[in-house]
Design a protein around this motif. Structure first.
Motif, short mmCIF file in Angstrom:
data_model
loop_
_atom_site.label_atom_id
_atom_site.label_comp_id
_atom_site.label_asym_id
_atom_site.label_seq_id
_atom_site.Cartn_x
_atom_site.Cartn_y
_atom_site.Cartn_z
N VAL A 9 -40.09 -32.17 1.02
CA VAL A 9 -39.17 -32.53 -0.06
C VAL A 9 -38.02 -33.30 0.56
O VAL A 9 -37.40 -32.84 1.53
CB VAL A 9 -38.67 -31.28 -0.80
CG1 VAL A 9 -37.68 -31.67 -1.89
CG2 VAL A 9 -39.85 -30.51 -1.40
N LEU A 10 -37.74 -34.49 0.01
CA LEU A 10 -36.74 -35.40 0.56
C LEU A 10 -35.73 -35.83 -0.47
O LEU A 10 -35.96 -35.72 -1.67
CB LEU A 10 -37.43 -36.68 1.07
CG LEU A 10 -38.57 -36.57 2.03
CD1 LEU A 10 -39.25 -37.92 2.18
CD2 LEU A 10 -38.07 -36.09 3.37
N SER A 11 -34.64 -36.41 0.01
CA SER A 11 -33.70 -37.07 -0.89
C SER A 11 -34.27 -38.46 -1.21
O SER A 11 -35.14 -38.96 -0.49
CB SER A 11 -32.34 -37.23 -0.20
OG SER A 11 -32.44 -38.19 0.85
N PRO A 12 -33.80 -39.11 -2.28
CA PRO A 12 -34.27 -40.46 -2.58
C PRO A 12 -34.06 -41.43 -1.41
O PRO A 12 -34.92 -42.27 -1.14
CB PRO A 12 -33.46 -40.87 -3.81
CG PRO A 12 -33.17 -39.57 -4.49
CD PRO A 12 -32.94 -38.59 -3.36
N ALA A 13 -32.95 -41.32 -0.70
CA ALA A 13 -32.71 -42.21 0.44
C ALA A 13 -33.73 -41.96 1.54
O ALA A 13 -34.24 -42.91 2.16
CB ALA A 13 -31.29 -42.00 0.97
N GLU A 14 -34.05 -40.71 1.80
CA GLU A 14 -35.05 -40.39 2.81
C GLU A 14 -36.43 -40.89 2.39
O GLU A 14 -37.21 -41.37 3.22
CB GLU A 14 -35.09 -38.88 3.08
CG GLU A 14 -33.85 -38.36 3.76
CD GLU A 14 -33.77 -36.84 3.76
OE1 GLU A 14 -33.41 -36.27 4.80
OE2 GLU A 14 -34.09 -36.23 2.71
N ALA A 15 -36.74 -40.78 1.09
CA ALA A 15 -38.02 -41.28 0.60
C ALA A 15 -38.12 -42.78 0.81
O ALA A 15 -39.18 -43.29 1.20
CB ALA A 15 -38.20 -40.92 -0.87
#
Length: 102
Positions: A9-15
């Motif tokens: 599970v990631l943040s949008p920036a990490e994705a």
């Protein structure tokens, strides 16, 4: 970045960083775009599009291409089967656009 099996599970920036790195590594990507929806219907109808397949495959990879088609066919069959999905079948559509090879 190393891509290992499993769910993260990631943040949008990490994705976004993951997508960029996968692109740099020339990895095929399946992106699930839901426009922020997380309801049941969103996850029970999936469309997979392979827009740039080539046949015959370059470098003699025709058998690999046939295997990839079989894997995608198996995905559609298993995810639409009520028994396999414990009574919650999914609607899965797969499209492969095949351009003539060299």
């Amino acid at each position: 970045m190393e891509f290992s099996e499993g769910l993260t599970v990631l943040s949008p920036a990490e994705a976004s960083a993951v997508l960029a790195e996968a692109g740099r590594q020339h990895l095929p990507m399946f992106v699930l775009a839901t426009d922020g929806r997380v309801d049941r219907e969103t996850f029970f109808h999936v469309v997979i599009v392979w827009p740039d397949a080539v046949s015959p495959a370059p470098d003699g990879a025709d058998e690999d291409f046939r295997t990839a088609q079989e894997v995608l066919r198996d995905i559609t069959e298993s995810l639409t089967d009520p028994v396999t999905t414990n009574g919650t079948p999914k609607r899965v559509s797969v499209f492969i656009a095949v351009a003539p090879g060299p």
